[in-house]
Scaffold this motif. Structure first.
Motif, PDB file in Angstrom:
ATOM      1  N   VAL A  32       0.845  -1.249   0.025  1.00  0.00           N
ATOM      2  CA  VAL A  32      -0.014   0.107   0.025  1.00  0.00           C
ATOM      3  C   VAL A  32       0.832   1.250  -0.037  1.00  0.00           C
ATOM      4  CG1 VAL A  32      -1.571   1.282   1.262  1.00  0.00           C
ATOM      5  CG2 VAL A  32      -2.140  -1.127   1.128  1.00  0.00           C
ATOM      6  N   GLY A  33       1.967   1.173   0.834  1.00  0.00           N
ATOM      7  CA  GLY A  33       2.915   2.395   0.791  1.00  0.00           C
ATOM      8  C   GLY A  33       3.415   2.834  -0.539  1.00  0.00           C
ATOM      9  N   ARG A  34       3.934   1.669  -0.955  1.00  0.00           N
ATOM     10  CA  ARG A  34       4.647   1.669  -2.276  1.00  0.00           C
ATOM     11  C   ARG A  34       3.654   2.241  -3.573  1.00  0.00           C
ATOM     12  NH1 ARG A  34      10.052  -1.214  -2.666  1.00  0.00           N
ATOM     13  NH2 ARG A  34      10.527  -0.771  -0.439  1.00  0.00           N
ATOM     14  N   SER A  35       2.477   1.688  -3.372  1.00  0.00           N
ATOM     15  CA  SER A  35       1.495   2.285  -4.492  1.00  0.00           C
ATOM     16  C   SER A  35       0.900   3.398  -4.273  1.00  0.00           C
ATOM     17  CB  SER A  35       0.110   0.961  -4.551  1.00  0.00           C
ATOM     18  OG  SER A  35      -0.446   0.961  -3.422  1.00  0.00           O
ATOM     19  N   THR A  36       0.727   3.899  -3.157  1.00  0.00           N
ATOM     20  CA  THR A  36      -0.138   5.079  -2.893  1.00  0.00           C
ATOM     21  C   THR A  36       1.114   6.385  -2.771  1.00  0.00           C
ATOM     22  OG1 THR A  36       0.005   4.821  -0.524  1.00  0.00           O
ATOM     23  CG2 THR A  36      -1.978   4.046  -2.028  1.00  0.00           C
ATOM     24  N   GLY A  37       2.400   6.064  -2.363  1.00  0.00           N
ATOM     25  CA  GLY A  37       3.303   7.057  -1.981  1.00  0.00           C
ATOM     26  C   GLY A  37       3.043   7.582  -0.800  1.00  0.00           C
ATOM     27  N   GLN A  39       4.152   8.535   2.674  1.00  0.00           N
ATOM     28  CA  GLN A  39       5.412   8.538   3.363  1.00  0.00           C
ATOM     29  C   GLN A  39       5.571   8.076   4.611  1.00  0.00           C
ATOM     30  OE1 GLN A  39       8.128  10.222   1.801  1.00  0.00           O
ATOM     31  NE2 GLN A  39       6.903  10.479   0.219  1.00  0.00           N
ATOM     32  N   ARG A  40       4.351   7.874   5.504  1.00  0.00           N
ATOM     33  CA  ARG A  40       4.543   7.347   6.698  1.00  0.00           C
ATOM     34  C   ARG A  40       4.564   5.840   6.545  1.00  0.00           C
ATOM     35  NH1 ARG A  40      -0.372   5.429   8.392  1.00  0.00           N
ATOM     36  NH2 ARG A  40      -2.219   6.534   7.300  1.00  0.00           N
ATOM     37  N   LEU A  41       4.475   5.224   5.289  1.00  0.00           N
ATOM     38  CA  LEU A  41       4.476   3.702   5.286  1.00  0.00           C
ATOM     39  C   LEU A  41       5.522   3.210   4.690  1.00  0.00           C
ATOM     40  CD1 LEU A  41       0.782   3.198   3.675  1.00  0.00           C
ATOM     41  CD2 LEU A  41       1.327   2.657   6.142  1.00  0.00           C
ATOM     42  N   PRO A  42       6.247   2.157   5.027  1.00  0.00           N
ATOM     43  CA  PRO A  42       7.354   1.641   4.411  1.00  0.00           C
ATOM     44  C   PRO A  42       7.455   1.437   3.033  1.00  0.00           C
ATOM     45  CG  PRO A  42       6.460   0.172   5.859  1.00  0.00           C
ATOM     46  CD  PRO A  42       5.414   1.352   6.090  1.00  0.00           C
TER      47      PRO A  42
END
Length: 42
Positions: A32-37, A39-42
């Motif tokens: 999810v962090g990679r696909s949405t960008g 910042q607080r997700l790895p």
């Protein structure tokens, strides 16, 4: 001597697994962090 990038990435992933309680959940959070960008997700 510095760590290889793959070693550092593996350590971060294992820490995420521990933080989130499971490998499956850690993978979902990272995805999810990679696909949405987000910042607080790895």
């Amino acid at each position: 001597m510095s760590e290889l990038p793959s070693v550092a990435l593996t350590r971060r992933f294992l820490a995420s697994c521990q933080d989130y309680g499971s490998e499956r959940l850690a993978v979902r959070v990272v995805a999810v962090g990679r696909s949405t960008g987000v910042q607080r997700l790895p």
